[in-house]
Design a protein around this motif. Structure first.
Motif, PDB file in Angstrom:
ATOM      1  N   GLY A  46      48.847  26.591  34.330  1.00  0.00           N
ATOM      2  CA  GLY A  46      48.432  25.317  34.647  1.00  0.00           C
ATOM      3  C   GLY A  46      49.190  24.206  35.003  1.00  0.00           C
ATOM      4  N   ASP A  47      48.621  23.135  35.742  1.00  0.00           N
ATOM      5  CA  ASP A  47      49.219  21.852  36.322  1.00  0.00           C
ATOM      6  C   ASP A  47      50.525  22.670  37.061  1.00  0.00           C
ATOM      7  OD1 ASP A  47      47.491  20.703  34.973  1.00  0.00           O
ATOM      8  OD2 ASP A  47      48.834  19.614  33.651  1.00  0.00           O
ATOM      9  N   ILE A  48      50.333  23.628  37.830  1.00  0.00           N
ATOM     10  CA  ILE A  48      51.386  24.141  38.946  1.00  0.00           C
ATOM     11  C   ILE A  48      51.590  23.237  40.209  1.00  0.00           C
ATOM     12  CG2 ILE A  48      52.308  25.954  40.087  1.00  0.00           C
ATOM     13  CD1 ILE A  48      52.392  26.590  36.927  1.00  0.00           C
ATOM     14  N   GLY A  86      44.988  24.090  35.193  1.00  0.00           N
ATOM     15  CA  GLY A  86      44.955  23.321  34.039  1.00  0.00           C
ATOM     16  C   GLY A  86      44.088  22.173  34.663  1.00  0.00           C
ATOM     17  N   ASN A  87      44.466  20.777  34.043  1.00  0.00           N
ATOM     18  CA  ASN A  87      43.417  19.690  34.665  1.00  0.00           C
ATOM     19  C   ASN A  87      43.892  19.309  35.898  1.00  0.00           C
ATOM     20  OD1 ASN A  87      45.561  19.079  32.438  1.00  0.00           O
ATOM     21  ND2 ASN A  87      45.259  17.095  32.807  1.00  0.00           N
ATOM     22  N   HIS A  88      45.295  19.446  35.955  1.00  0.00           N
ATOM     23  CA  HIS A  88      45.778  18.754  37.429  1.00  0.00           C
ATOM     24  C   HIS A  88      45.563  19.502  38.532  1.00  0.00           C
ATOM     25  CE1 HIS A  88      48.159  14.911  36.160  1.00  0.00           C
ATOM     26  NE2 HIS A  88      47.996  15.547  34.911  1.00  0.00           N
ATOM     27  N   ASP A  89      45.360  20.635  38.140  1.00  0.00           N
ATOM     28  CA  ASP A  89      44.935  21.767  39.496  1.00  0.00           C
ATOM     29  C   ASP A  89      43.649  22.432  39.112  1.00  0.00           C
ATOM     30  OD1 ASP A  89      45.747  23.366  37.360  1.00  0.00           O
ATOM     31  OD2 ASP A  89      47.516  24.001  38.361  1.00  0.00           O
ATOM     32  N   ASP A 125      44.164  21.859  28.015  1.00  0.00           N
ATOM     33  CA  ASP A 125      43.673  20.377  28.264  1.00  0.00           C
ATOM     34  C   ASP A 125      42.329  20.524  27.895  1.00  0.00           C
ATOM     35  OD1 ASP A 125      41.575  20.929  31.294  1.00  0.00           O
ATOM     36  OD2 ASP A 125      43.217  22.329  30.684  1.00  0.00           O
ATOM     37  N   GLN A 126      41.700  21.589  27.492  1.00  0.00           N
ATOM     38  CA  GLN A 126      40.253  21.581  26.887  1.00  0.00           C
ATOM     39  C   GLN A 126      40.331  21.067  25.366  1.00  0.00           C
ATOM     40  OE1 GLN A 126      42.028  24.107  28.252  1.00  0.00           O
ATOM     41  NE2 GLN A 126      40.883  25.548  29.418  1.00  0.00           N
ATOM     42  N   PHE A 127      41.677  20.903  24.982  1.00  0.00           N
ATOM     43  CA  PHE A 127      41.628  20.550  23.384  1.00  0.00           C
ATOM     44  C   PHE A 127      42.269  18.887  23.527  1.00  0.00           C
ATOM     45  CE2 PHE A 127      41.821  24.809  23.625  1.00  0.00           C
ATOM     46  CZ  PHE A 127      41.007  25.299  22.642  1.00  0.00           C
TER      47      PHE A 127
END
Length: 279
Positions: A46-48, A86-89, A125-127
């Protein structure tokens, strides 16, 4: 760069929070790491690619392109690459279950280590309540965080001129702030609880830019860190042992964590890696 003179081989590698598309991304360190390591599996946790930042202002350089090319080269050479957004991607969450350029896009992956333990692999990011329920506040925090990373870059340019090694000012300041420390602790406990609920032996995540391996209520919590502050990755040796590698450090790059389950000493491969990077 201070890369290895050879290539270190692992069963599995986890990296996250590279934030390609931002000035804070340490793409040169990441590219050096990818070129000097091999693994059967590579998890991108995530957030790559930082879609949030790219939407506001476009930034991309040749080194970041080379990072993407190196990951795709690994897929062609037989490495199984799994991307857990993740949240940024988060845009890639629309493509769960598909394969993009040889990279599998998945969510809530389970990984079995060489010694038979089951790990939940998730960005995390779910948490994070701020990301889930107050995205405007998360975006504001992202702006402040990027300002901190800008300060960190200039701080380290000065250190380089003085002949000093890379040191994360931003990570130091963040962990000196009481609320940040409390947030990290709550996050780790929440992620470990989810793994326990799923009857896993451990969890591997990213999101909070804080590399860590420790036991939490019978769950082995592992965070692979990031490539904007700590420049770290989580690796699995052939026997299932997990370690955090600090790639930006000039000496003793492998931090051995007694794996809390087996209590085994560092492997010979880890010792060779540290010796090669320190020389």
């Amino acid at each position: 760069m201070h890369g290895l003179r050879g290539v270190s081989k692992y069963r599995t590698i986890w990296i996250s929070d590279t934030h390609l598309g931002t000035r804070g991304c340490k793409a040169e360190y990441l590219l050096d790491f990818l070129k000097h390591t091999q693994s059967e599996k590579l998890y991108l946790v995530g957030d790559i690619i930082d879609g949030w930042r790219l939407k506001r202002s476009w930034y991309w350089n040749d080194t970041q392109t080379a990072v993407i090319q190196e990951i795709l080269r690994k897929t062609r050479q037989g490495t199984e690459v799994i991307y857990v957004p993740g949240n940024h991607d988060e845009v890639l969450r629309d493509y769960l279950g598909l394969m993009v350029g040889g990279v599998k896009v998945r969510d809530l992956v389970e990984h079995e280590t060489g010694d038979g333990r089951r790990f939940l692999v998730i960005h995390g990011d779910q948490f994070d309540g701020v990301v889930r329920y107050a995205k405007w506040l998360a975006l504001l925090g992202d702006w402040a965080y990027n300002l901190l990373l800008w300060m960190n870059d200039h701080f380290n340019k000065t250190r380089k001129l003085l002949g000093l090694p890379y040191w994360s000012l931003s990570a130091y300041l963040k962990h000196k702030v009481k609320n940040a420390v409390e947030f990290i602790s709550c996050f780790e406990e929440a992620v470990a609880h989810e793994a326990k609920k799923r009857k896993a032996d451990g969890v591997i995540c990213g999101h909070i830019h804080h590399p860590e391996i420790r036991q939490i209520d019978g769950i082995l919590y592992c965070n692979d860190g990031d490539w904007v502050e700590s420049c770290t990755a989580l690796v699995e040796q052939t026997d299932g042992r997990l370690e955090i590698i600090h790639w930006a450090e000039t000496t003793a790059v492998v931090t051995s964590h007694q794996d809390a389950v087996t209590g085994r000493a560092p492997t010979s491969e880890s010792a060779k890696t540290a010796a090669a990077r320190a020389s």
